[in-house]
Design a protein around this motif. Structure first.
Motif, short mmCIF file in Angstrom:
data_model
loop_
_atom_site.label_atom_id
_atom_site.label_comp_id
_atom_site.label_asym_id
_atom_site.label_seq_id
_atom_site.Cartn_x
_atom_site.Cartn_y
_atom_site.Cartn_z
N GLY A 91 10.29 -2.15 5.77
CA GLY A 91 9.98 -3.45 5.21
C GLY A 91 8.98 -3.41 4.07
N ARG A 92 8.28 -2.29 3.93
CA ARG A 92 7.33 -2.16 2.83
C ARG A 92 8.04 -1.98 1.49
NH1 ARG A 92 1.84 -0.05 3.14
NH2 ARG A 92 0.90 -0.85 5.06
N TYR A 93 9.25 -1.41 1.52
CA TYR A 93 9.99 -1.25 0.26
C TYR A 93 10.52 -2.61 -0.18
CZ TYR A 93 13.38 0.16 -3.23
OH TYR A 93 14.08 0.29 -4.41
N GLY A 94 10.16 -3.00 -1.39
CA GLY A 94 10.66 -4.26 -1.94
C GLY A 94 9.74 -5.44 -1.74
N ARG A 95 8.61 -5.25 -1.02
CA ARG A 95 7.65 -6.36 -0.92
C ARG A 95 6.97 -6.57 -2.27
NH1 ARG A 95 5.85 -6.02 4.56
NH2 ARG A 95 4.05 -7.40 4.28
N LEU A 96 6.89 -5.51 -3.05
CA LEU A 96 6.43 -5.60 -4.43
C LEU A 96 7.61 -5.36 -5.34
CD1 LEU A 96 3.14 -3.52 -4.15
CD2 LEU A 96 3.28 -5.99 -4.50
N VAL A 97 7.75 -6.20 -6.36
CA VAL A 97 8.90 -6.11 -7.26
C VAL A 97 8.40 -6.12 -8.70
CG1 VAL A 97 11.07 -7.15 -7.97
CG2 VAL A 97 10.34 -7.31 -5.59
N SER A 110 5.07 -10.50 -5.94
CA SER A 110 5.30 -10.35 -4.51
C SER A 110 5.37 -11.72 -3.86
CB SER A 110 4.17 -9.54 -3.86
OG SER A 110 4.36 -9.46 -2.45
N ARG A 111 6.25 -11.81 -2.85
CA ARG A 111 6.31 -13.05 -2.05
C ARG A 111 5.16 -13.10 -1.05
NH1 ARG A 111 11.41 -11.00 -1.73
NH2 ARG A 111 11.08 -10.47 0.47
N ASP A 112 4.45 -11.99 -0.92
CA ASP A 112 3.34 -11.89 0.03
C ASP A 112 2.04 -11.75 -0.76
OD1 ASP A 112 1.46 -11.17 1.92
OD2 ASP A 112 2.83 -9.92 3.08
N PRO A 113 1.31 -12.84 -0.98
CA PRO A 113 0.09 -12.79 -1.80
C PRO A 113 -0.93 -11.77 -1.30
CG PRO A 113 0.72 -15.07 -1.36
CD PRO A 113 1.59 -14.21 -0.49
N ALA A 114 -0.99 -11.56 0.00
CA ALA A 114 -1.97 -10.62 0.54
C ALA A 114 -1.67 -9.20 0.10
CB ALA A 114 -1.99 -10.72 2.07
N VAL A 120 -3.86 -4.99 -6.11
CA VAL A 120 -4.64 -5.31 -7.31
C VAL A 120 -6.06 -4.78 -7.19
CG1 VAL A 120 -5.71 -7.22 -8.56
CG2 VAL A 120 -3.27 -7.29 -8.05
N ARG A 121 -6.58 -4.82 -5.97
CA ARG A 121 -7.96 -4.38 -5.75
C ARG A 121 -8.08 -2.88 -5.50
NH1 ARG A 121 -11.58 -8.54 -4.41
NH2 ARG A 121 -10.63 -10.60 -4.50
N ALA A 122 -6.94 -2.18 -5.36
CA ALA A 122 -6.98 -0.74 -5.10
C ALA A 122 -7.48 0.00 -6.34
CB ALA A 122 -5.60 -0.24 -4.69
N ARG A 123 -8.41 0.92 -6.14
CA ARG A 123 -9.06 1.62 -7.25
C ARG A 123 -8.07 2.40 -8.11
NH1 ARG A 123 -11.16 6.67 -7.42
NH2 ARG A 123 -10.84 6.90 -5.18
N LYS A 124 -7.04 3.01 -7.49
CA LYS A 124 -6.11 3.83 -8.25
C LYS A 124 -4.97 3.03 -8.86
CE LYS A 124 -7.06 8.17 -5.88
NZ LYS A 124 -6.49 9.35 -5.16
N VAL A 125 -4.86 1.75 -8.48
CA VAL A 125 -3.80 0.90 -9.04
C VAL A 125 -4.33 0.05 -10.19
CG1 VAL A 125 -2.23 -1.01 -8.53
CG2 VAL A 125 -2.52 0.84 -6.87
N ASP A 136 0.83 -14.96 -7.39
CA ASP A 136 1.90 -14.07 -6.94
C ASP A 136 2.38 -13.09 -8.00
OD1 ASP A 136 3.12 -15.84 -8.64
OD2 ASP A 136 4.91 -16.11 -7.39
N ARG A 137 1.65 -12.99 -9.14
CA ARG A 137 2.13 -12.08 -10.17
C ARG A 137 0.99 -11.62 -11.07
NH1 ARG A 137 6.83 -14.35 -13.12
NH2 ARG A 137 7.45 -14.78 -10.98
#
Length: 555
Positions: A91-97, A110-114, A120-125, A136-137
């Motif tokens: 289910g993790r595949y496709g939660r981000l598009v 993403s349909r899942d704001p969390a 977005v807050r991840a240091r490497k991302v 949501d975008r």
């Protein structure tokens, strides 16, 4: 309690009882979503890794289908906790598009704001993201598309890239129905057509087919489907010329439309076939050839033997995510562990066929695999024992006790077309003299290689001794016996490719024979067992024979 061939365990391991009557069906059922870890005689161990499950999801498998396959073939009830983990992982595949919005911007949504907030807050991302457009975008700079996908995969949130592709300069490619010179009829086989359709529907990804199953034709079919300028990346100059010959034989392309970009030639044409070696060559600290080819308006990039991609080509691929990308391979195994980069930068696995399935349909030759164990002399055993650890494999792999065994095998197959394959050049030269056979290594001129391979195909030569230069993309359909004397330590991909040299269907329907000659009680045996893991996953079993039995046939 069901009578299944599998035991599914809560640590994500899956045990397959090899001798069970339903073992083949169970192996086929789990192959799309489980990775083989160990393959001793009676019980093989698979693991449900996140990457394998995400590949399955990208290929269209649902958690319900994976669950059903496990439950159908499991001897005991599948642990409920494992099923929950399986569903959550897939289910993790496709939660981000990744999408292209109406304003032409590249956005991560993403349909899942969390989930979006987490990445977005991840240091490497964060360095690969632009302006936050809405809850949501978030905007993604165009040049960061590939690197963002790598970072998200490492974080455990693989993105579904639906942003589309630039069309590239148009180039209509039409598949011919027959060779104008020979009159031979053409036509893609069913699995080749399905491979092309799976790629065309997605626009990027990897096609996995056995050696000898016609991956080049799948690449040509993809070119016809895309209809745009194409860059084809291959392992060697010889492979480049084989691709060129196939393109000119099977399509409406003219010779001037197909260029070779290698150490020998620097031609850029609507279809350009370049070698990995020339792309990674540096001048003044820069990959000048790679930079030059990157400026062209390609609509499609084809990566032949995608499991061999060198790191600089990965870097280029991260920057050309707007181009359609097709990877072709017989095995997604990478000895450097960079399968995740293939997934994120080339694309997920889009199509896969078990080797034995195509064997059963007659599209690849049936093969018998034999491991021949050789006893070393007392002197060789002591030489091995006294060697430094990093030198021991070479001593074991090149032991002279192997020579009479190889000679006996070659004599037993006088009526066959035999390839003797190894890693160490001094060993190969010795074997060439012993067998009175030409030796082909990396030092052999391309023209001479072409002449020797042509003589082998024509039946003028019955034996060739070859180094690892013959591991990949060499078209020798007449070869039906391979004798492996040494290899690249425990490389599973190399074992698969070497078997693949003899898997082209034979005119007489005969079986191929793959021998690997190993030194007993040394790490040569250990590495041989590691190399066999991928083929064991495909359903091949190695018959174990003592060298004494081979030598006895000589006397």
């Amino acid at each position: 309690m069901a009578d299944g061939a599998l035991i599914v365990q809560s640590d994500r391991s899956v045990l397959l009882e090899v001798d069970h009557p339903r073992a083949d069906a169970a192996r086929t059922a789990i192959a799309p979503f489980a990775e083989l870890e160990k393959s001793p005689e009676h019980v093989h161990t698979y693991r449900l890794t996140p990457l394998a499950l995400w590949n399955a999801r990208a290929a269209g498998l649902t958690p319900e289908q994976v669950t059903a396959a496990l439950q159908e073939h499991s001897r005991y009830p599948v642990p409920p906790g494992l099923l929950t983990i399986l569903v959550e992982t897939m289910g993790r595949y496709g939660r981000l598009v990744l999408l292209a919005d109406p304003d032409g911007r590249l956005v991560l949504t993403s349909r899942d704001p969390a989930v979006l907030e987490e990445v977005v807050r991840a240091r490497k991302v964060a360095p690969h993201l632009g302006e936050r457009l809405a809850p949501d975008r978030v905007e993604v700079p165009l040049g960061e598309r590939g690197r963002l996908k790598q970072a998200l995969l490492a974080l455990g949130w693989p993105a579904d890239d639906q942003a589309g592709y630039v069309e590239g300069a148009p180039l209509p490619v039409e598949l011919l129905e027959a060779n104008a010179t020979t009159g031979d009829r053409f036509g893609l086989r069913r699995y080749q057509r399905e491979s092309v359709a799976a790629f065309a529907a997605a626009g990027s990804g990897v096609i996995v087919l056995p050696c000898g199953a016609g991956k080049t034709l799948v690449g040509i079919g993809a070119m016809a489907a895309v209809g745009a300028r194409t860059l084809i990346l291959v392992t060697s100059t010889l492979a480049a010329r084989q691709w060129r010959d196939e393109l000119l034989d099977r399509t409406n392309l003219e010779p001037a439309q197909v260029g070779e970009y290698s150490g020998a030639r620097k031609e850029i044409a609507p279809v350009t076939i370049a070698t990995y070696q020339v792309l990674v060559a540096r001048r003044g600290g820069r990959h000048t050839h790679l930079d030059l080819l990157g400026l062209q308006d390609w609509g499609l990039i084809v990566y032949d033997e995608v499991h061999l991609l060198p790191a600089p080509v990965f870097r280029m691929t991260a920057e050309i995510q707007a181009r359609r990308r097709l990877g072709l391979t017989a095995t997604l195994v990478r000895e450097d562990g960079r399968e995740a980069d293939v997934f994120s930068l080339i694309g997920p696995k889009r199509y896969d066929v078990p080797w034995r399935d195509l064997e059963a349909q007659g599209w690849v030759a049936a093969a018998d695999c034999v491991e021949v164990r050789v006893d070393l002399t007392d002197e060789e055993r002591m030489d091995y024992a006294l060697a430094e650890p990093e030198e021991r494999y070479r001593r074991a792999a090149t032991a002279r006790s192997k020579l009479p065994v190889v000679a006996s095998l070659a004599t037993a197959h006088l009526a066959d077309r035999v390839l003797v394959i190894g890693q160490y050049l001094d060993q190969l030269r010795t074997l060439g003299e012993l067998l009175d056979a030409p030796v082909i290594t990396g030092d052999t001129l391309v023209k001479e290689r072409e002449e020797l391979f042509a003589a082998f195909r024509a039946g003028e030569l019955g034996r060739l001794v070859v180094s690892k230069v013959a591991n990949f993309s060499i078209d020798l359909p007449e070869a039906n016996v391979a004798i492996q004397v040494s290899g690249t330590f425990g490389s599973r991909q190399e074992e698969a490719q070497r078997l693949g040299r003899i898997l082209r269907p034979k005119a007489d329907g005969g079986r191929a024979r793959f021998y690997t000659v190993v030194s007993r009680d040394t790490n040569d045996t250990e590495y041989a067992q590691r190399r066999q893991r991928f083929l064991a996953e495909q359903g091949y079993a190695y018959q174990l024979i003592d060298a004494a039995a081979i030598l006895a046939t000589r006397t």
